[in-house]
Design a protein around this motif. Structure first.
Motif, PDB file in Angstrom:
ATOM      1  N   ALA A   1     100.914  13.815  92.970  1.00 52.39           N
ATOM      2  CA  ALA A   1     101.580  14.307  91.759  1.00 52.39           C
ATOM      3  C   ALA A   1     100.582  14.526  90.629  1.00 52.39           C
ATOM      4  O   ALA A   1     100.667  15.519  89.881  1.00 52.39           O
ATOM      5  N   ARG A   2      99.616  13.617  90.493  1.00 47.96           N
ATOM      6  CA  ARG A   2      98.617  13.764  89.436  1.00 47.96           C
ATOM      7  C   ARG A   2      97.727  14.983  89.673  1.00 47.96           C
ATOM      8  O   ARG A   2      97.431  15.744  88.743  1.00 47.96           O
ATOM      9  N   ASP A   3      97.297  15.193  90.926  1.00 53.04           N
ATOM     10  CA  ASP A   3      96.437  16.335  91.225  1.00 53.04           C
ATOM     11  C   ASP A   3      97.166  17.652  91.022  1.00 53.04           C
ATOM     12  O   ASP A   3      96.570  18.642  90.568  1.00 53.04           O
ATOM     13  N   ILE A   4      98.446  17.677  91.380  1.00 53.79           N
ATOM     14  CA  ILE A   4      99.222  18.898  91.149  1.00 53.79           C
ATOM     15  C   ILE A   4      99.229  19.254  89.662  1.00 53.79           C
ATOM     16  O   ILE A   4      98.980  20.399  89.270  1.00 53.79           O
TER      17      ILE A   4
ATOM     18  N   LEU B   1      97.169  18.114  87.293  1.00 54.77           N
ATOM     19  CA  LEU B   1      95.813  18.317  86.796  1.00 54.77           C
ATOM     20  C   LEU B   1      95.306  19.718  87.117  1.00 54.77           C
ATOM     21  O   LEU B   1      94.800  20.440  86.243  1.00 54.77           O
ATOM     22  N   ILE B   2      95.441  20.123  88.368  1.00 56.73           N
ATOM     23  CA  ILE B   2      94.956  21.440  88.778  1.00 56.73           C
ATOM     24  C   ILE B   2      95.840  22.537  88.205  1.00 56.73           C
ATOM     25  O   ILE B   2      95.351  23.631  87.854  1.00 56.73           O
ATOM     26  N   GLY B   3      97.155  22.266  88.071  1.00 59.52           N
ATOM     27  CA  GLY B   3      98.032  23.247  87.443  1.00 59.52           C
ATOM     28  C   GLY B   3      97.645  23.499  85.990  1.00 59.52           C
ATOM     29  O   GLY B   3      97.614  24.654  85.536  1.00 59.52           O
ATOM     30  N   ASP B   4      97.362  22.433  85.241  1.00 57.95           N
ATOM     31  CA  ASP B   4      96.902  22.605  83.858  1.00 57.95           C
ATOM     32  C   ASP B   4      95.579  23.351  83.800  1.00 57.95           C
ATOM     33  O   ASP B   4      95.369  24.208  82.929  1.00 57.95           O
ATOM     34  N   TYR B   5      94.674  23.024  84.731  1.00 55.19           N
ATOM     35  CA  TYR B   5      93.365  23.682  84.753  1.00 55.19           C
ATOM     36  C   TYR B   5      93.500  25.186  84.976  1.00 55.19           C
ATOM     37  O   TYR B   5      92.892  26.002  84.272  1.00 55.19           O
ATOM     38  N   VAL B   6      94.313  25.568  85.961  1.00 60.48           N
ATOM     39  CA  VAL B   6      94.507  26.991  86.257  1.00 60.48           C
ATOM     40  C   VAL B   6      95.224  27.683  85.109  1.00 60.48           C
ATOM     41  O   VAL B   6      94.887  28.810  84.728  1.00 60.48           O
ATOM     42  N   SER B   7      96.213  27.018  84.520  1.00 62.29           N
ATOM     43  CA  SER B   7      96.970  27.612  83.425  1.00 62.29           C
ATOM     44  C   SER B   7      96.105  27.842  82.193  1.00 62.29           C
ATOM     45  O   SER B   7      96.271  28.846  81.479  1.00 62.29           O
ATOM     46  N   ILE B   8      95.152  26.950  81.948  1.00 63.96           N
ATOM     47  CA  ILE B   8      94.313  27.068  80.750  1.00 63.96           C
ATOM     48  C   ILE B   8      93.175  28.057  80.957  1.00 63.96           C
ATOM     49  O   ILE B   8      92.844  28.842  80.063  1.00 63.96           O
ATOM     50  N   THR B   9      92.558  28.044  82.147  1.00 65.75           N
ATOM     51  CA  THR B   9      91.336  28.816  82.359  1.00 65.75           C
ATOM     52  C   THR B   9      91.568  30.192  82.961  1.00 65.75           C
ATOM     53  O   THR B   9      90.854  31.143  82.618  1.00 65.75           O
TER      54      THR B   9
ATOM     55  N   LEU C   1      95.105  31.654  84.153  1.00 64.65           N
ATOM     56  CA  LEU C   1      96.409  32.304  83.949  1.00 64.65           C
ATOM     57  C   LEU C   1      97.044  31.750  82.678  1.00 64.65           C
ATOM     58  O   LEU C   1      97.950  30.914  82.733  1.00 64.65           O
ATOM     59  N   GLU C   2      96.582  32.220  81.559  1.00 66.42           N
ATOM     60  CA  GLU C   2      97.001  31.644  80.281  1.00 66.42           C
ATOM     61  C   GLU C   2      98.453  31.973  79.931  1.00 66.42           C
ATOM     62  O   GLU C   2      99.119  31.195  79.257  1.00 66.42           O
ATOM     63  N   THR C   3      98.943  33.122  80.334  1.00 65.44           N
ATOM     64  CA  THR C   3     100.304  33.528  79.963  1.00 65.44           C
ATOM     65  C   THR C   3     101.356  33.149  81.006  1.00 65.44           C
ATOM     66  O   THR C   3     102.547  33.318  80.755  1.00 65.44           O
ATOM     67  N   THR C   4     100.928  32.651  82.159  1.00 64.50           N
ATOM     68  CA  THR C   4     101.873  32.264  83.209  1.00 64.50           C
ATOM     69  C   THR C   4     102.374  30.853  82.941  1.00 64.50           C
ATOM     70  O   THR C   4     101.570  29.962  82.658  1.00 64.50           O
ATOM     71  N   PRO C   5     103.675  30.585  83.035  1.00 61.03           N
ATOM     72  CA  PRO C   5     104.184  29.220  82.830  1.00 61.03           C
ATOM     73  C   PRO C   5     103.584  28.256  83.849  1.00 61.03           C
ATOM     74  O   PRO C   5     103.385  28.602  85.022  1.00 61.03           O
ATOM     75  N   ILE C   6     103.291  27.059  83.387  1.00 62.65           N
ATOM     76  CA  ILE C   6     102.636  26.092  84.258  1.00 62.65           C
ATOM     77  C   ILE C   6     103.529  25.699  85.429  1.00 62.65           C
ATOM     78  O   ILE C   6     103.039  25.385  86.522  1.00 62.65           O
ATOM     79  N   SER C   7     104.846  25.734  85.247  1.00 66.02           N
ATOM     80  CA  SER C   7     105.743  25.391  86.358  1.00 66.02           C
ATOM     81  C   SER C   7     105.597  26.394  87.502  1.00 66.02           C
ATOM     82  O   SER C   7     105.616  26.007  88.677  1.00 66.02           O
ATOM     83  N   ILE C   8     105.411  27.670  87.181  1.00 69.99           N
ATOM     84  CA  ILE C   8     105.225  28.688  88.220  1.00 69.99           C
ATOM     85  C   ILE C   8     103.866  28.521  88.891  1.00 69.99           C
ATOM     86  O   ILE C   8     103.730  28.671  90.104  1.00 69.99           O
ATOM     87  N   VAL C   9     102.851  28.194  88.105  1.00 72.39           N
ATOM     88  CA  VAL C   9     101.513  27.980  88.667  1.00 72.39           C
ATOM     89  C   VAL C   9     101.522  26.822  89.650  1.00 72.39           C
ATOM     90  O   VAL C   9     101.004  26.925  90.775  1.00 72.39           O
ATOM     91  N   VAL C  10     102.123  25.708  89.244  1.00 72.51           N
ATOM     92  CA  VAL C  10     102.162  24.532  90.109  1.00 72.51           C
ATOM     93  C   VAL C  10     102.980  24.808  91.359  1.00 72.51           C
ATOM     94  O   VAL C  10     102.614  24.393  92.472  1.00 72.51           O
TER      95      VAL C  10
ATOM     96  N   PHE D   1     105.592  16.468  86.644  1.00 70.26           N
ATOM     97  CA  PHE D   1     106.069  16.768  85.296  1.00 70.26           C
ATOM     98  C   PHE D   1     106.814  15.586  84.675  1.00 70.26           C
ATOM     99  O   PHE D   1     106.958  15.515  83.452  1.00 70.26           O
ATOM    100  N   TRP D   2     107.292  14.689  85.512  1.00 67.17           N
ATOM    101  CA  TRP D   2     108.019  13.522  85.014  1.00 67.17           C
ATOM    102  C   TRP D   2     107.068  12.469  84.467  1.00 67.17           C
ATOM    103  O   TRP D   2     107.288  11.872  83.412  1.00 67.17           O
TER     104      TRP D   2
END
Length: 401
Positions: free
Chosen positions: A96-99, A101-109, A111-120, A313-314
């Protein structure tokens, strides 16, 4: 049935588990406390993990045809299952932590406009399909993408020559031992996730020489990356970044014609991050299959992945909370990465009856072999005159008519 793992594959799996999370988050915290000597924080972590995996390699030698889950359940049916379930919960949290962590990383670096829930969710779907292919698909991806990452790690220092400032390492010999120890504390929980490997491969494949190579290469690569970060970015800036390795990649420039080379490096390392997520999911499903034999590991991949998605996310509301939790998480990681290996090394041994039975059967086989050899020689001597009688005009090769 455990899949066979070669020495090279074992080295790459150790590098995969120890580098992926460590490269992303705890370097900034280690630099904040140890400053210019943050690379020395890997020395205590290296020594502790060598000791832990040496103890587990000795345990695995006692059960050469079984993985650690099997040997725990067979030797201690109740306590072994309790220990196995604790490790499953431990790596479910890591999943859960890696999901997240990597989701935030991809969303920030990336895919900035894609919602993080979709990225994860996209990362999760890819991880599920990898796990359904079994350990072989994980090994194949690690052989490809971990090797690519190691090649990039050797090329990056050449590209950073113009951005390097040796003054960032001054004073060279004024080492803050307490700061280095705090840096080791933050790095340890991520670097020690290689403890999962004995649970998914059988004892005969878990060779300590290969394990030692994997830990050494991983520690040296991480020390190289953290030194490059300090030299190129500087201690004041690197200690306040969430992803210092990404900022290091942004410093890369190839002449004047190729800008944003960090995107190419991020795209090359992203498959390795997805493989790390897939390994966490595989560990949980494999452990459930060992604890509950009637459960199908492939069927469990989807539900377990959704549980990890919800927990990601929880448990963590944002990336800052995930970043700060590393200090407390190390207390939990020490139990599974240091304390339990010591307990297993002391208490997990095969039954004495089973060892005596194996010795008795070996002795019986050794006694039966000379008798069988004598009987075989006697039968051959009896067959030789019979063959001579059978042959004659009809013996030998068929002659052309």
């Amino acid at each position: 049935m455990n899949q066979g793992v070669t020495s090279r594959q074992l080295v790459l799996l150790i590098i995969l588990l120890s580098i992926t999370g460590t490269m992303m988050q705890p370097h900034a915290q280690a630099i904040f406390y140890a400053e210019q000597h943050a690379y020395l924080s890997y020395i205590p972590v290296f020594l502790v993990m060598v000791a832990s995996l040496w103890m587990l390699s000795r345990v695995q030698r006692r059960f050469p045809k079984q993985d650690l889950f099997e040997s725990l359940v067979e030797r201690f049916p109740f306590l072994g299952r309790v220990t196995g379930m604790l490790y499953i919960l431990f790596f479910l949290f890591i999943f859960a932590r890696d999901i997240r962590l990597i989701g935030d990383y991809v969303s920030i670096t990336l895919l900035e406009t894609t919602p993080i829930s979709i990225v994860v969710l996209t990362l999760l779907v890819m991880a599920v399909f990898i796990v359904r292919g079994g350990l072989g698909s994980l090994i194949g991806m690690s052989e490809l993408y971990v090797t690519l990452f190691l090649l990039n790690s050797l090329i990056v220092p050449v590209m950073l020559i113009q951005q390097i400032n040796m003054d960032n390492l001054k004073p060279y010999f004024d080492i803050d031992v307490a700061g280095v120890g705090k840096g080791s504390w933050y790095i340890f929980s991520f670097f020690g996730e290689m403890i999962a490997i004995p649970f998914v491969i059988k004892g005969s494949d878990f060779r300590f020489k290969s394990v030692m190579w994997g830990i050494t290469i991983a520690a040296l690569v991480m020390m190289l990356i953290i030194i490059e970060t300090i030299l190129a970015v500087g201690v004041p800036i690197a200690s306040r970044l969430v992803y210092p390795s990404y900022e290091l990649a942004r410093q890369l420039q190839i002449s004047d014609f190729l800008d944003r080379f960090d995107l190419a490096l991020a795209a090359a390392t992203l498959p390795m991050m997805i493989t790390k997520i897939a390994f966490d999911l595989y560990f949980v499903c494999w452990g459930l299959k060992r604890m509950i034999p009637k459960v199908s590991g492939k069927i469990m991949t989807g539900p377990v992945a959704l549980v990890g998605y919800v927990c990601g996310f929880w448990f963590f509301k944002n990336a800052i909370q995930l970043f700060r939790f590393t200090r407390e998480w190390t207390w939990i990681a020490i139990v599974f990465e240091v304390l339990f290996p010591i307990i297993l090394f002391v208490f997990l041994r095969p039954h004495k009856k089973s060892t005596n039975d194996r010795r008795a059967t070996d002795n019986q086989k050794q006694k039966q072999q000379p008798k069988e050899d004598k009987q075989g020689k006697a039968s051959q001597e009896q067959d030789e005159p019979d063959k001579g009688k059978r042959e004659g005009h009809q013996g030998g090769e068929l002659q052309p008519s």
